[in-house]
Structure formats: C-alpha cells, structure tokens
Design an enzyme around this catalytic site. Sequence first.
Site, PDB file in Angstrom:
ATOM      1  CE  LYS A  99       7.888  48.753  18.474  1.00  0.00           C
ATOM      2  NZ  LYS A  99       7.680  49.689  17.347  1.00  0.00           N
ATOM      3  N   GLY A 149       0.794  -1.229   0.000  1.00  0.00           N
ATOM      4  CA  GLY A 149       0.000   0.000   0.000  1.00  0.00           C
ATOM      5  C   GLY A 149       0.818   1.266   0.000  1.00  0.00           C
ATOM      6  CG  HIS A 155       4.620  47.212  14.926  1.00  0.00           C
ATOM      7  ND1 HIS A 155       4.250  46.852  16.192  1.00  0.00           N
ATOM      8  CD2 HIS A 155       5.807  46.591  14.678  1.00  0.00           C
ATOM      9  CE1 HIS A 155       5.173  46.046  16.697  1.00  0.00           C
ATOM     10  NE2 HIS A 155       6.127  45.883  15.819  1.00  0.00           N
ATOM     11  CD  GLU A 160       2.026  -7.794  -5.661  1.00  0.00           C
ATOM     12  OE1 GLU A 160       2.724  -6.909  -6.183  1.00  0.00           O
ATOM     13  OE2 GLU A 160       1.877  -7.909  -4.441  1.00  0.00           O
ATOM     14  CB  THR A 217      -9.715  36.559  21.481  1.00  0.00           C
ATOM     15  OG1 THR A 217      -9.185  35.529  20.653  1.00  0.00           O
ATOM     16  CG2 THR A 217      -9.429  36.270  22.925  1.00  0.00           C
ATOM     17  CD  GLU A 229     -11.147  26.764  14.892  1.00  0.00           C
ATOM     18  OE1 GLU A 229     -11.647  27.895  15.045  1.00  0.00           O
ATOM     19  OE2 GLU A 229     -10.265  26.283  15.609  1.00  0.00           O
ATOM     20  CB  SER A 239       6.420  48.123   8.740  1.00  0.00           C
ATOM     21  OG  SER A 239       5.542  49.126   9.162  1.00  0.00           O
TER      22      SER A 239
END
Lengths: 520, 76
Positions: free
Chosen positions: A463, A45, A461, A73, A290, A316, A459
Amino acid sequence: MTVPDQRLNGRDAVQKLPTGIPSFDVIAKGRLPRNRTTLISGTAGSGKTVFAMQFLAASIRDGSEPGVFVTFEESSADIRQNMRSFGWDLAAWEREGKLAFVDASPDPEVETIESGSFDLGALLARVENAVRKVGAKRVSVDSLGAMFSQFSDQSLVRRELFRIAWALKHMGVTAVLTAERVNDYGPIARFGVEEFIADNVMVLRNVLEAENRRRTIEILKFRGTDHAKGEYPFTIVPETGLVVIPLSAIRLRQKSSDIRISSGNADLDKMCGGGFFRDSVILVSGATGTGKTLTVTQFLEGGAKAGDRCLLLAFEESREQLFRNASGWGVDFEQMERDGVLRVVCDYPEVNGLEDWLIQIQSIVTEFKPKRVALDSLSALERLGGNKPFREFVIGMTSFIKQQEITGLFTSTTASLMGGTSITEAHISTLTDSIILLRYVEMFGEMKRGLTVLKMRGSIHDKDIREFNIDQAGMQIGRAFRHVTGILAGTPVHISPTDIERIWSMFEADIERKTGQPAG
Amino acid sequence: MCDEDLSAEYELQIIDVLENPQMAEDDRILATPTLIKQLPLPLRRIIGDLSDKEKVLLGLEVRAAPASTSQQKKDS
C-alpha cells in the site's frame, strides 16, 4: 404431468437465416427471419446497399442459396465495381448462375414520357423471372425510395411496391428491402409507407458526433421473434463488409486464473504481491513523463524473457522514438522483433474510427496470438470520439482481451502534472483488475517520481507510495515516501517525525481506552 | 393511331412480358404498357395506356418530324 405446448416448439416458430454479418446474429437473437421481408432504413451513406449485398453474398459464398439483387438506384455495373473492395466477385457469381441482377435503375440516355395509366407489371415479371432462373432463396431490393423519383404518380408507386412485396412473400424468398430516410432521427422512411410493406424493420444510422461519424444499427421490429433492443455500433471493413459490435451482448464469462506473470520489474512484482495475474487488465495512469512508456517497455521485455509473444499498440510515439527509448533503458525491441516475440503497431489514432480500431486490433490479436498486449495510450484514442464510443471501445477491448487469456496493460495520461485523474480512468477503472499510479511528487524544490499500486483485484499488495528513479537499466523502485502526505491529491505536505509520533500516539491512546490494554 | 398519324409508315412489334420476361430484362422495362421508339433516334419510351394522344405524338416526335418509320411496342 403437463404437456409442453407444441406450437411454441421449433417447427412453428419463426426460422432464422444467417446474414453473413459478424455479430449481427447476436443482436438479432438468432438471425434474419426466413421467408419474411425486412426493411433496412437509413440515411445516405449509412451502409444500406452493402447490407443488402452482404445478405446475398453470405449464402452465395457458402454455396447454400442463390440470390437476386434488384437495383432501383445504382446501375448494376456500378454495384459490380463497388462491391469488389469487399472481395465479392459479382460477375463471376452471375456467370455461375448464383446471382442475378434486375437492373431497374434510371437510364439517363432514354427519355420516358407518361401517357395514361400503367402499372409495374413488367418489373414484377422480371423479378419473378430472375428468381426462377437462378432458383433464388434470397432477394435484395435497393432502394424503394428511388422508385418514387422515377414516376410522377406516387400513389401508383406505393400500390405497386405493396404488390411486389406481397409477391416476394409468396415466392418463398427471404427479402431485404432498403429505404432512405432524411434524418438519422425522425420518420423511419422518406415516403412514410415503406415500413408497412415489411415484417421487420431495421435502422442504420451514420451520426455525426464530436466531429466523428459513428455508425449504429438498431432492430426496430422483428415480427413474432425476439431481438436485442437499442443501437449497436458497427463498422464497414474491406474484405468483410458490415461488422456489428455487440457490446451489451458481451458476457462477463472471462475465466480468471491465479497464474502470475512478471511485470518485467522485480520490485513492481513484489509490490503487486508476486506479479500481475494472467487474464487481467492493468491500467497505468500518470502525467506526461512519469514513466508510463517505460512501464510498458518493461512489461514487454518481461514477456519476451518468458518466451511470450507481445503486441504493442502505440498511438503516441513513432516507431523510431519507441525503439530509441527502449534501447535507452537497455531493452532491444529490434532483436525482439527479429525473434518473432514482439510486434509493434504504430499509427496515428486518427487514421481509423474507434470501431475500426477495435476490429483491426481484434484481427491482429487473432492472427498474431500474443500473450501480452500493451496499449500506449488510451488517452490518445479518447480524442477520436465522444464519451459513449470511447467507453464502448474500452469495454470491447477489455472483454476481448480477457476472453483470449491475454494480459493487457493500458496506459492513460492524466491532464494535470500533480495528482488528478483522467476521463479515461473514470471509464475504465471498474473494468480493470489492477491500477498502478505514477505521480510526480514535489519535495524541497525537486520533482521526484512516486509509484503506488492502487488496486490489485484478488490479491494483497503493497500500500506504500514508493519513490522511483529512471536510469539506463530502467525503473529503480526505492523506498516509500515517509513524512509526506497528500501525494495523490497533488498537494504533498511534509510532516515532521515528531508530528507523526504524536498522531500515532493519539491512535494508541484511543485503542488503549477501548480495549483496556496497551496497543502493541 | 399508327395508321392515322404515321401514314402507315411503321413497323410495330408487340411483346408480352409475362411470356417473355427476358426481353423485358434486356430492354430494362419497368412499366406495362410501355411503347419504345427505337428509330429514328433518339430512343424514347412512352409508358401508360396512351390515352393522352397529344403527349404520345409529341413524344414520338410525329408532330415535329412526321416521317417516323419504325416502332416497337411491348405490352402485357
């Protein structure tokens, strides 16, 4: 001036043939060596017969080289039927004189008695006859081990197999021989001789790992030519056959652009320094509820608004749930689908193996040509296999997406409600360009949601960890959490404003001492 | 052997597989030499140089049914 060594140039080097197996040529550093015999060894297999037939089908289909299939076979009738699912019409090829069978499978209706010595000259004569008849350049023999069970004298079979392999070489054909082995890790072939017949040896494995089957292909030896080492995952796909996934052959050559695209949320764009980069992969991590699916929905809506085609891979939630949720946030998925800017692929992860998902996603992307791909969620796919297959899937997926100049948004679910990371992130965080964390923040007996941009490659961003609310219009990002520390660790601690001033004044005093000037 | 044990009641055809590989293909012959008993049924094959005579006669069911009539032999 030095003269280059002529022997090392093209003519004398080993020539290689295409196998018709997508990506196999990458791990074989070229293709299958011409006029050589290659042994394919594998457990039951593991895909040996498919490999042997695909090797012939590749050249028959493009009309370049006819082939002969020798079966020890399965009966030729069974093979004709079994190969239909790959879209190979063997009977038609036989009628057109492009393929010939040599059926040496045991006939259960005829009893055979051995009396005295014999050889397999008749078999060899039949193979030679078939090769001559269709003018074959390729021969597949499936499988050597079955020959041993048809005759009682093993040493005779061994000797005769050597003779057939030798004859094949002198017929000027490229041959693929298959052999079965008992274990996925152990002796190469059951009878211990098969590997000596061939110039090249490849191993197909079908290993049970974490309750899932995982197929791999390994090139063990390629006499006189280079090849990639180690096991490579592959899968068997209807209409195609074997597809190899050459993960370590994927090169880091993705283009990277500074074109920005909208995340679908103006505030989030601002936090990312002006939106996501095109050709980037963004990971959204958070606990259940969330707002990961909301981030995905906004991302898709942003794409639709810009006229970009979007693909949603949902593992999901059901289609109905997704559409209902989206309309709850003011996004009309149905309209987007009617406009042809959205395609939703919604399925249980378990319907496929991870390798099959990768191939399937690639073919959908190639056909639909989306500009944005969202996957919700990676964590759902994680349960399909062990760590290694999952990591390979993530690598395959991210590199594919980047090469296609697509923006990818993947979500991952953290196990704990507050803080924490998931295994998914450990695998993917270095591969992604941006990471957005969504976290619950417990404040005075109330659960609030926080969002922060953890990483934004190339970049500047924001914080801050900002609070956000979810309403009918989607995600509303508000102010940064002040006077709270330890949100990401999952243990928010409130600090009174006087404490904060005191801490800051300590830093200022420190700076003043060093520079001799009051800190601004 | 045929004359001795089959009382000359037989029909034997000898085929060289090197000259006639297609016939070997049609009859799905692997080994040489192969003796095929076509009639009376059931079909039976005896491979080898027939040196074990007892086995051959048993295989041909000559011992059990001595009235065999037709055989076909392939040889290279």
